[in-house]
Motif scaffolding. Structure first.
Motif, PDB file in Angstrom:
ATOM      1  N   ASN A  97       0.867  -1.173   0.000  1.00  9.24           N
ATOM      2  CA  ASN A  97       0.000   0.000   0.000  1.00  9.24           C
ATOM      3  C   ASN A  97       0.902   1.221   0.000  1.00  9.24           C
ATOM      4  O   ASN A  97       1.317   1.710   1.035  1.00  9.24           O
ATOM      5  N   ARG A 112      18.555   7.603  -0.632  1.00 12.11           N
ATOM      6  CA  ARG A 112      19.603   8.580  -0.311  1.00 12.11           C
ATOM      7  C   ARG A 112      20.862   7.895   0.206  1.00 12.11           C
ATOM      8  O   ARG A 112      21.972   8.236  -0.187  1.00 12.11           O
ATOM      9  N   PHE A 115      22.817   6.359  -2.587  1.00 15.14           N
ATOM     10  CA  PHE A 115      23.535   7.330  -3.417  1.00 15.14           C
ATOM     11  C   PHE A 115      24.705   7.974  -2.674  1.00 15.14           C
ATOM     12  O   PHE A 115      25.679   8.397  -3.286  1.00 15.14           O
ATOM     13  N   LYS A 116      24.619   8.021  -1.347  1.00 15.66           N
ATOM     14  CA  LYS A 116      25.789   8.480  -0.593  1.00 15.66           C
ATOM     15  C   LYS A 116      26.960   7.522  -0.835  1.00 15.66           C
ATOM     16  O   LYS A 116      28.092   7.951  -1.025  1.00 15.66           O
ATOM     17  N   SER A 119      28.255   8.008  -4.367  1.00 18.09           N
ATOM     18  CA  SER A 119      29.001   9.257  -4.486  1.00 18.09           C
ATOM     19  C   SER A 119      30.392   9.139  -3.861  1.00 18.09           C
ATOM     20  O   SER A 119      31.371   9.654  -4.388  1.00 18.09           O
ATOM     21  N   PHE A 167      25.312   6.554 -13.366  1.00 15.12           N
ATOM     22  CA  PHE A 167      26.372   7.398 -13.930  1.00 15.12           C
ATOM     23  C   PHE A 167      27.686   7.013 -13.269  1.00 15.12           C
ATOM     24  O   PHE A 167      27.698   6.355 -12.230  1.00 15.12           O
ATOM     25  N   GLN A 173      28.569  17.481 -11.561  1.00 15.30           N
ATOM     26  CA  GLN A 173      27.369  17.633 -10.739  1.00 15.30           C
ATOM     27  C   GLN A 173      26.187  18.118 -11.592  1.00 15.30           C
ATOM     28  O   GLN A 173      25.064  17.660 -11.417  1.00 15.30           O
ATOM     29  N   ILE A 176      24.893  15.282 -13.663  1.00 12.81           N
ATOM     30  CA  ILE A 176      24.151  14.282 -12.879  1.00 12.81           C
ATOM     31  C   ILE A 176      22.675  14.666 -12.777  1.00 12.81           C
ATOM     32  O   ILE A 176      21.783  13.819 -12.916  1.00 12.81           O
TER      33      ILE A 176
ATOM     34  N   ALA B  41      19.467  17.016  -4.670  1.00 15.42           N
ATOM     35  CA  ALA B  41      19.199  15.690  -5.224  1.00 15.42           C
ATOM     36  C   ALA B  41      20.140  14.678  -4.579  1.00 15.42           C
ATOM     37  O   ALA B  41      21.337  14.928  -4.444  1.00 15.42           O
ATOM     38  N   ALA B  42      19.571  13.540  -4.139  1.00 11.68           N
ATOM     39  CA  ALA B  42      20.359  12.524  -3.457  1.00 11.68           C
ATOM     40  C   ALA B  42      21.513  12.042  -4.330  1.00 11.68           C
ATOM     41  O   ALA B  42      22.568  11.661  -3.822  1.00 11.68           O
ATOM     42  N   THR B  43      21.330  12.082  -5.648  1.00 10.89           N
ATOM     43  CA  THR B  43      22.358  11.565  -6.551  1.00 10.89           C
ATOM     44  C   THR B  43      23.666  12.330  -6.437  1.00 10.89           C
ATOM     45  O   THR B  43      24.706  11.832  -6.830  1.00 10.89           O
ATOM     46  N   LEU B  44      23.620  13.546  -5.898  1.00  9.02           N
ATOM     47  CA  LEU B  44      24.842  14.341  -5.776  1.00  9.02           C
ATOM     48  C   LEU B  44      25.699  13.913  -4.592  1.00  9.02           C
ATOM     49  O   LEU B  44      26.827  14.354  -4.453  1.00  9.02           O
ATOM     50  N   GLY B  45      25.171  13.078  -3.727  1.00  4.53           N
ATOM     51  CA  GLY B  45      25.964  12.579  -2.612  1.00  4.53           C
ATOM     52  C   GLY B  45      25.930  13.495  -1.411  1.00  4.53           C
ATOM     53  O   GLY B  45      25.103  14.405  -1.313  1.00  4.53           O
ATOM     54  N   GLU B  46      26.886  13.234  -0.495  1.00  2.83           N
ATOM     55  CA  GLU B  46      26.856  13.953   0.795  1.00  2.83           C
ATOM     56  C   GLU B  46      27.487  15.335   0.685  1.00  2.83           C
ATOM     57  O   GLU B  46      28.231  15.628  -0.244  1.00  2.83           O
ATOM     58  N   GLN B  48      26.506  18.361   0.143  1.00  2.00           N
ATOM     59  CA  GLN B  48      26.204  19.273  -0.954  1.00  2.00           C
ATOM     60  C   GLN B  48      25.239  20.390  -0.563  1.00  2.00           C
ATOM     61  O   GLN B  48      24.992  21.291  -1.357  1.00  2.00           O
ATOM     62  N   ASN B 242      -5.896   2.049   5.739  1.00  2.55           N
ATOM     63  CA  ASN B 242      -5.628   2.058   4.291  1.00  2.55           C
ATOM     64  C   ASN B 242      -6.065   3.359   3.637  1.00  2.55           C
ATOM     65  O   ASN B 242      -5.611   3.701   2.559  1.00  2.55           O
TER      66      ASN B 242
END
Lengths: 481, 323
Positions: A97, A112, A115-116, A119, A167, A173, A176, B41-46, B48, B242
């Motif tokens: 759900n 997150r 991705f840490k 990175s 990537f 950056q 990305i 954005a999480a993709t950029l890493g820590e 930032q 729900n």
């Protein structure tokens, strides 16, 4: 006198004003900037931090323990805890759900955390690439290790989210932010596989230091990946084809690991789940945790930290992760010592009559059975937090006894310093067996499966009750035609 | 750089021999370049995240105070003052990339709204029957006895785009009243204050009306919807939410206005013959009573969080002695 004081105040005022500009412009202490990280030693530290990151998941954003995403969502276990509302995100996942507006815990947090990790690999890859091999003899291996670690996080991500942006360390950056998650299933598997292949091509078979990824680990991991990839899916996640050439790759990779002779099954499966025997013969790649390492709280794993028996005074919290009846039923065996393949779930297993696979007593706590191999404190239904909703079985495999040296209580939650195995030799045997079966070579698969079953049959020495008898009737045997 | 422009206009007045006095203040404040930390954005890493000067907001408000000094003969003197204030703020600028961190969605941003405004769903009672469910826009988790949400954008589906601004927690006015009076050797003072025209969440509704597997529940659940008990606003009891009924919606919004009599004091002065130059005997009560809306279930309207430590009623008796 008065005049002097006033002059003095005035002078201090001028001093304060004139020094102001310089005071604002200082180099902060306790902060690393990338310009400090140029020496081989510092850059090797970046590699270590990339290793650390794969163990940096947390209780509500796990990245290595699949108790929520795997066990709870399957028929193996239930959420547990104090009713369905206690960490409602897991409840939502358990019931598929996903309309809950707030899924910050788990779904986005895991994203997150992964991705840490990725990175950190990319930062370290850029730094290592800039070093000269003469100054940093480990360069080749470290680059390959970082590819392995990055592939590990992407693999986890791919399993959990399927459509992900992929990537490498060469994108900026800004770039990305432009990368979409619209790669096809095949393309994304192949991108992750390329990292593992790089690792295979550049890693030594044996590493001088424990816990670093080696070539065999990369082969085992790529075998696992190709096995997933072999089940080709359409956009609606339906398997449309089982790719035979991928399966053949799985066979080749897994056979290389098996025939290397570097790994074997631990004599007792319990050894895989106890800190005293971690990094054993079966462990191919593991996240390393530690305690009494000079820090106050150790370097602990907390992802299973909610999952201790709530009502047992030696633990005290929080009763999450309850074994399902289905899991118990699935461990029952027939007179041959084989699983009740078709009929196991037809009724509730009566453990006073039914024979079971010993792995049941390595996996969950059952009333009166030793809990985590401690027969002085057997599991009791009184330890269960919310039996009315989640039943009386409680998870055990990834928990440690409160008396264990690896166990640490931080606030109400518990950590353990036991390593977390990412790849074990028994996985590789079963990956190989599955590939054989899908290729129609069942005769090659059966001995592999039987190795695992025979080891299970031999894993009873830690399961005796205080009176020397067993809590369950064990009967598990090799399967023959 | 964060900049604030502020205009304050005010006047103090007194007439009828200073018997009537008071003041009025109007203020407006515009702040630009407020430091905010956009989500990354999480993709950029820590590491930032960084703060930027980005948001602007305006505040407007007024304050009015008036008093009356009166007396009758030499024995009775009294002093009444009242004050009332009103204030509104408005976010006038917020960079697009930080908006996800604030209330609002793509269609309905926080621009032009106060940071104290409430963003959520509107509700329309409970579904009374399966036919009722089928006639309504598609709502995941709908069923007889469940809360019915309003399809704001009329697309036939209840989803996050049906959220809107459903109220503000800012009061229309805050006010205070004070009376000081002396009659011969007797003195009395009364002070009270409150807010008017305010709405907000009543956390007690969550515990009183909704079933929760984890905590105890309030007596409200006895009035839960059943096919036989339809004249209720308490949803049908369920351990499985729900329908996502804990979501922010006007179901939980009630009138949170209140008035509190904060302090009342009664004193008597005597002038003794010896030792003391003055003696005052007094009694004092704090938080003697308050009024609030009946629909607000929590005991103390001033404590709007979940774990309200009630403000105690205090009674003090004492003697002031001067030598």
């Amino acid at each position: 006198m008065k005049k002097n004081i006033i002059l003095g105040v005035f002078a201090v005022g001028i001093l304060a004003v004139s020094s102001c500009e310089k005071e604002l412009d200082y180099t902060p202490t306790g902060v690393l900037s990338s310009s400090d990280l140029t020496s081989p030693k510092a850059i090797d530290g970046l590699v270590t931090s990339a290793y650390a990151a794969i163990g940096n998941g947390d209780m509500i954003g796990p990245i290595y323990s699949n108790w929520v995403y795997g066990s709870v969502r399957s028929d193996d276990t239930y959420k547990g805890g104090g009713g369905t509302g206690d960490v409602g995100e897991i409840d939502a996942l358990e019931h598929y759900n996903l309309v809950q507006p707030t899924m910050d815990a788990f779904v986005t947090r895991t994203w997150r955390n992964l991705f840490k990790s990725i990175s950190r690999c990319n930062v370290a890859l850029r730094a290592v690439t800039g070093l000269d091999e003469a100054a940093y003899p480990e360069k080749k291996s470290r680059l390959a290790e970082l590819h392995f670690l990055r592939a590990h996080s992407y693999f986890t991500m791919k399993l959990l989210y399927k459509n992900i942006p992929i990537f490498d360390e060469n994108v900026s950056q800004e770039e990305i932010l432009q990368i979409s998650n619209d790669l096809s299933n095949e393309e994304s598997w192949n991108k992750i596989a390329a990292d593992f292949q790089y690792a295979i091509d550049n890693l030594p078979e044996v590493q001088p230091e424990l816990a670093r990824a080696n070539k065999l680990a990369a082969q085992a991991y790529l075998a696992k990946l190709r096995l997933y990839q072999a089940y080709e899916q359409d956009v609606n996640h339906k398997v449309t084809n089982i790719n035979k050439s991928r399966l053949q790759e799985v066979v080749n990779l897994a056979k290389a690991v098996v025939s290397s002779g570097k790994y074997s099954l631990s004599p007792d499966i319990a050894e895989n789940f106890l800190p005293e025997t971690e990094n054993g013969p079966e462990s191919i790649f593991a996240i390393q945790f530690s305690i009494n390492d000079g820090t106050t709280a150790g370097r602990m794993s907390y992802e299973d930290g909610l999952n201790y028996p709530h009502g047992a005074s030696q633990y005290g919290c929080c009763g999450f992760h309850a074994g399902s009846q289905n899991l118990v039923n699935a461990h029952t065996t027939d007179a041959n010592g084989w699983p009740n393949f078709d009929s196991f779930n037809n009724s509730i297993a009566d453990l006073s009559i039914a024979t079971v696979d010993p792995r049941l007593d390595h996996t969950i706590g059952i009333d009166g059975h030793p809990y985590k191999y401690d027969n002085t404190l057997p599991f009791s239904n009184s330890w269960v937090r919310d039996a009315g909703v989640y039943g009386n079985f409680h998870t055990m495999r990834f928990q440690q006894a409160a008396s264990s040296g690896s166990y640490f209580k931080l606030g109400p939650f518990m950590g353990t310093a036991k390593n977390y195995d990412i790849l074990r030799f028994d996985d590789v045997l079963l990956i190989l067996a599955e590939a054989y079966i899908q290729l129609g070579q069942q005769d090659l698969a059966l001995p592999l499966i039987n190795q695992v079953r025979e080891r299970a049959a031999n894993s009873t020495s830690k399961l005796k009750k205080a009176d020397g008898t067993f809590a369950s009737k064990y009967n598990v045997k090799a399967i023959h035609k | 750089m964060e900049t604030t422009d502020e205009i304050n206009v005010g006047t103090d007045f007194a007439f009828l021999n200073n018997k009537v006095f008071g003041s009025f203040d109007y203020f407006t404040r515009k702040t630009t370049g407020i430091l905010i930390t956009p989500p990354v954005a999480a993709t950029l890493g820590e590491g930032q995240t960084k703060a930027v000067n980005g948001a602007s907001k305006s505040n407007k408000g007024w304050e009015f105070m008036a008093g009356y000094r009166g007396s009758a003969g030499n024995d009775l003197k009294y002093n009444i003052t009242a004050n009332i204030t009103h204030f509104r703020d408005k976010i006038t600028e917020l960079p697009e990339n930080v908006r996800p961190a604030y209330a609002g969605n793509i269609d309905n941003t926080i621009i032009g709204h106060s940071q104290f405004d409430i963003f959520g769903y509107k509700t329309d009672g409970l579904f009374q029957s399966q036919a009722d469910v089928e006639a309504a826009p598609t709502q995941i988790g709908a069923g007889p006895g469940r809360i019915k949400y309003v399809d704001i954008n009329d697309d036939g589906v209840i989803n996050s785009f049906d959220q809107t601004w459903i109220g503000t927690t800012l009061p229309a006015a805050e006010y205070g009243l004070r009376l000081d009076m002396t009659y011969k050797k007797l003195d009395i003072s009364v002070f009270g204050s409150g807010v008017a025209g305010r709405e907000g969440f009543d956390v007690y509704t969550v515990f009183n009306n909704l079933m929760r597997g984890r905590e105890n529940v309030g007596p409200g659940v006895f009035n839960g919807w059943t096919p036989q008990n339809t004249d209720t606003n308490v949803p049908a009891l369920t351990l499985k939410d729900n329908n996502g009924e804990g979501r922010t919606s006007d179901y939980f919004i009630v009138n949170t206005s209140y008035f509190k009599l904060r302090n009342i004091q009664l004193g008597y002065n005597i002038t003794p013959k010896a030792i003391f130059s003055n003696l005052r005997i007094y009694g004092m009560a704090d938080n003697l009573f308050w009024t609030k809306s009946k629909s607000y279930l929590s005991p103390d309207p001033e404590r709007i969080d979940l774990d309200p430590v009630p403000i105690p009623k205090t009674f003090t008796f004492g003697i002031n002695a001067s030598f």
